[in-house]
Enzyme design. Structure first.
Site, mmCIF file in Angstrom:
data_model
loop_
_atom_site.group_PDB
_atom_site.id
_atom_site.type_symbol
_atom_site.label_atom_id
_atom_site.label_comp_id
_atom_site.label_asym_id
_atom_site.label_seq_id
_atom_site.Cartn_x
_atom_site.Cartn_y
_atom_site.Cartn_z
ATOM 1 N N CYS A 1 0.823 -1.215 0.000
ATOM 2 C CA CYS A 1 0.000 0.000 0.000
ATOM 3 C C CYS A 1 0.859 1.268 0.000
ATOM 4 O O CYS A 1 0.348 2.369 -0.147
ATOM 5 C CB CYS A 1 -0.948 0.003 1.197
ATOM 6 N N PRO B 1 -10.648 -29.745 2.937
ATOM 7 C CA PRO B 1 -10.407 -29.306 4.327
ATOM 8 C C PRO B 1 -8.926 -29.189 4.689
ATOM 9 O O PRO B 1 -8.605 -28.645 5.741
ATOM 10 C CB PRO B 1 -11.095 -30.379 5.170
ATOM 11 N N ILE C 1 -6.890 -27.563 2.697
ATOM 12 C CA ILE C 1 -6.423 -26.369 1.981
ATOM 13 C C ILE C 1 -7.237 -25.149 2.422
ATOM 14 O O ILE C 1 -8.470 -25.197 2.463
ATOM 15 C CB ILE C 1 -6.532 -26.546 0.452
ATOM 16 N N GLY D 1 -7.224 -13.679 1.830
ATOM 17 C CA GLY D 1 -6.805 -12.493 1.080
ATOM 18 C C GLY D 1 -7.635 -12.249 -0.168
ATOM 19 O O GLY D 1 -8.763 -12.738 -0.296
ATOM 20 N N TYR E 1 -15.082 15.119 22.653
ATOM 21 C CA TYR E 1 -15.283 16.508 22.234
ATOM 22 C C TYR E 1 -14.410 17.477 22.991
ATOM 23 O O TYR E 1 -14.532 17.639 24.200
ATOM 24 C CB TYR E 1 -16.752 16.908 22.400
#
Lengths: 569, 569
Positions: free
Chosen positions: A42, A280, A282, A286, A430
């Site tokens: 990113c 099951p 594997i 992402g 605040y």
């Protein structure tokens, strides 16, 4: 227990390190087809732009550092080319030497991410993606080789495309942004995206909506220097020393599909809530794996780094015998473009309309912090609400400082199942430099509450023409000075503060009132309603209507251009 | 229906305007004893500091503007002096003319706020509070009259006290902060408050902990100019052209008590969840009214502007026949001091210990955004978790940018009933300039999850001495360079990356590992635990321990000073 992981960036590396912390005895092998693992993908656009100057900052880990700390066997430049599910092995190719090998596994985690969506475009000009450290090096080399001020075309106005545009401009590159559809940032609705286009243009970006690339040319300019350019569908030629393909990504499911694993309708690898695939042994995490969407249900594609990290960790938990069921994804996203921050979560109006989901809409334009404290910036917020349950279905925010905070609060409320009205009751921090006593988020909740209880009825910007055509009258309750500075066609001006005394002057029949952003309009609507009028408030006021017009104008102009070319949008 | 409202600032004015929007026909009278209504009281310190320069910015509404827009009968300089519940009248005194009058009501809303906690102190020097526009004018006049560089003493290191200190320094005033107890900002635990004291001192503030004012003196300085000063309990004389009393506030319940309304044990006006007092025709909102605390239950004092506004609106809803039950208050607060932002929600550790509530503690030191992007700032976060239910009981954050966002997300999660572990699953907006793929909030959730499942066991900074005395060994897993730059007494250094190979060198018996902030310590603890050691991680690492020592030192020094004077702390 031997665990093999395909892909060494966000999801894969989260799985690997968590796996080691849970199981010191496991054998953990990570195959990464690229030359780098665990890099800051990113951050790549910001390295192109010179915002991140130290290349080492992008490389968070190396195979050596991961071996020392986590005893991981990380093999870069190794591509997994096939899965033998019966034999529980993967075939692997060393991309540098071409050497092939076989690696056995007890559990396999697929974390190969996504690939570029489009087929390679043949422009006669090389295009570049912006997904790997190598991509960045190539882009750098192209720009460095240009004499004088370079030019670039960015194809695709999504998150990565806009980050590329921003960073190229920051580096002094002249940029043309080409968007096939009539709108950039399609997770937004058009009236929310329009101000972003205006901001891009204000920063000198040549934005071409409803346009696509049809070819390339290599004209010689007046100085006799060879230049390169792209031909667009609107007939123009734009300079392009560099072409960045940011048209989006699709899940990389080639391995999974070839191995006969279940692939979902929308094109990702099917997984259950523990990240297990239809085999099951594997797992998949992402950008390549499907998610359950908080609004739309199972089978969704949501390509966010945070989810990749989280689900990578969850896959390790499952393998270690402590399954951690994934929550439905709300899909929070954010992008910075010049001085704007654009953020969104959940679904937009267009998607809700297409799916036939009954919804309510709120547009507001609150301040980032108390208006009496210096530096407050106005933002635009759109909230989408389930008409039956008051659930939050989505939000979009465009503004400056404080946008990231508000989207995070809404995403948290949405994930926690708080209703839209309940936003009014949140106690947000605040002091005048941080927020308002009635914060932007509280205000959204108050409007939602008024809609829920019928205290307010509103009209959307795109409904206004039809309402006026059907006989409604439009009343602008701003001051005469505001009215004089610009107003809606067909609006009559009657200042809110005179409304009580002069409302008898208004025409009979349905009224639509509006102000600048919606707040005075609400007060006017409450007053007129109690005085016996049939009245609704124009949601978001003049500002949202103006943004909608800009979006419409973009759509109209883009459609005209495309029609002139005879090419469908 | 005639509604009389006592107090025209946050809660009272929210009630009045909402009342009007719901009921155009109601008669609404607002009595305000001061000269201003609806002013920005949270902005007052910043006007003193010259950050807000336009006085008009502070005055959000006037009686005239409120009459024009909302047909409110606002009478400033009018003090309500008594309530006749049987007759449904209030007696009112015009503070300018002394004229007395009687006003009838159908419903009465008490929103008079709070008054200063202490009895007026007789120092021989006038003290000033910082609660009204008049206060600000007085302070301004005092400072303007000083030749040369003025000096001030601020008594009380709470929110307002610190804002006063910051703004006076900003204005060029030399400031002494006098705090009777050993710690400023008592909503924080001591190790979280200690860095704030260090920051104040770095900005030239003379901070005196465990000290109070015992009198005044008016010595003549060497130039023969009359100066004024305060005598402190430590025997010193500090210059004080100006003295600000920020020792806190107490609910103003005089009217309610005289009228026989029920007053709670903690001193506020008792109200039910619709803001009705023990007389169903009388409502109370704001700082004078009790709240239900989300952690502690009914009967709490929580003096926040946001709650005052919200409950004022809710009282109007109730009167209009659409009661809106108040949510329990989580008490979110924030204060900016120089370059620090300090925020908190819920209860702190000291309060949980005092109440005997079983809890877990997490300290982290995450970045405000991705470390590879320029400008990331480190913050310190403390999370308090219910040991039985995993519920969030409180949080404290000290840092720079991004603190306000994280406290708002935690406050939202807490209000929505999300468990601490669920923070790991929140999808927060991530681009590198805004956050991290595993955001600070997610990290808190991961640590909480590890504590919940026993994956990690931790030791708090204040438990360390006893643990070491009982025979545990301390292992610093940072690099030798970090160790050399400063380390805990009694720690041995063994770098995390060598731990797997060299763990046999560690002593038998319980181990406590630590790193800089806790993350590498967690990895070390997981590794050593699986290798057969009895191991715990020092929560928050070296940084939290250091902050704890600073707090301890402050406590010790303050206690010594106070004991030397023979005066109890």
């Amino acid at each position: 227990m031997k665990i093999v992981i395909v892909g060494g960036v966000a999801g894969g590396m989260s799985a690997a390190t968590r796996m080691r912390r849970l199981d010191e005895s496991a054998e953990i092998v990570v195959f990464e087809r690229g030359h780098y693992v665990s890099f800051a993908n990113c951050g790549l656009p910001y390295y192109v732009g010179g915002v991140i100057t130290d290349r080492a900052e992008l490389l968070l880990q190396t195979p050596e550092s991961l071996r020392a700390r986590f005893r991981l066997d990380v093999r870069i430049d190794h591509e997994v080319t096939g899965i033998d599910r019966a034999g529980q092995t993967v075939s692997v190719r060393n991309t540098l030497t071409g050497e092939e090998s076989i690696e056995g596994y007890d559990r396999l985690i697929l974390a190969a991410g996504a690939t570029t969506r489009s087929e390679p475009l043949d422009f006669g000009l090389a295009t570049h993606t912006l997904r790997t450290v190598d991509d960045v090096d190539h882009i750098d080399a192209v720009l460095a080789a240009v004499d004088g001020s370079p030019s670039a075309v960015v194809i695709g106005g999504g998150f990565i495309g806009l980050e590329a545009v921003d960073n190229l401009v920051h580096r002094g590159v002249h940029v043309t942004l080409v968007q096939r559809g009539p709108q950039i940032l399609t997770p937004l609705d058009p009236e929310m995206a329009a101000p972003v286009v205006a901001d891009l243009r204000a920063h000198g970006v040549d934005v071409r909506l409803g346009t696509h690339v049809v070819g390339s040319d290599a004209p010689v300019d007046s100085a006799g220097t060879a230049a390169t350019g792209l031909l667009l569908s609107d007939g123009s030629l734009v300079p392009a020393d560099l072409v960045i393909d940011a048209t989006g990504v699709r899940p990389d499911t080639s391995l999974a599909a070839a191995a006969g694993l279940r692939i979902g309708d929308s094109g990702g690898i099917w997984v259950d809530e523990t990240q297990a695939t239809s085999d099951p042994r594997i797992f998949a995490v992402g950008d390549g794996a499907l998610k359950t969407d908080a609004v739309g249900g199972a089978g969704a594609l949501v390509t966010m780094a945070g989810l990749a990290n989280r689900h990578g960790r969850a896959a390790a938990d499952t393998i270690a015998g402590r399954p951690d069921a994934a929550e439905p994804a709300v899909g929070t996203g954010i992008v910075g473009v010049f001085d704007l921050t654009v953020a969104m979560v959940g679904w937009n109006e267009q998607r809700l309309v297409a799916a036939g989901r009954a919804h309510r809409i709120v547009h507001t334009h609150p301040s980032s912090h108390a208006g009496y404290f210096p530096g407050a910036e106005q933002m635009a917020i759109k909230l989408l609400i389930d008409a039956d349950t008051d659930a939050i279905l989505g939000a979009q925010i465009v503004g400056g400082s404080g946008v990231d905070k508000r989207i995070d609060v809404i995403a948290t409320a949405m994930a926690a199942g708080l209703g839209a009205s309940a936003l009014s009751r949140l106690e947000l921090a605040y002091a005048p430099q941080y927020g308002s006593a009635k914060d932007a988020i509280n205000q959204l909740g108050y409007v939602a509450d008024n809609l829920l209880h019928g205290t307010t009825r509103s009209v959307q910007w795109h409904e206004l023409s039809a309402e006026l055509a059907a006989g409604a009258s439009l009343v602008d309750v701003r001051t005469p000075a505001e009215f004089a500075a610009g107003h809606l066609p067909d609006a009559r001006n009657l200042n809110l503060d005179e409304l009580r005394a002069r409302h008898a002057e208004l025409p009979a029949g349905p009224l639509i009132v509006h102000c600048q952003v919606g707040q005075r309009g609400h007060t006017a609507a409450r007053l007129l309603s109690q005085l016996g009028h049939d009245v609704r408030n124009l949601d978001g006021g003049y500002r949202t209507w103006l943004a909608g017009q800009a979006a419409d104008a973009a759509v109209v102009a883009a459609a005209a251009e495309v029609l002139a070319e005879g090419i469908p949008v």
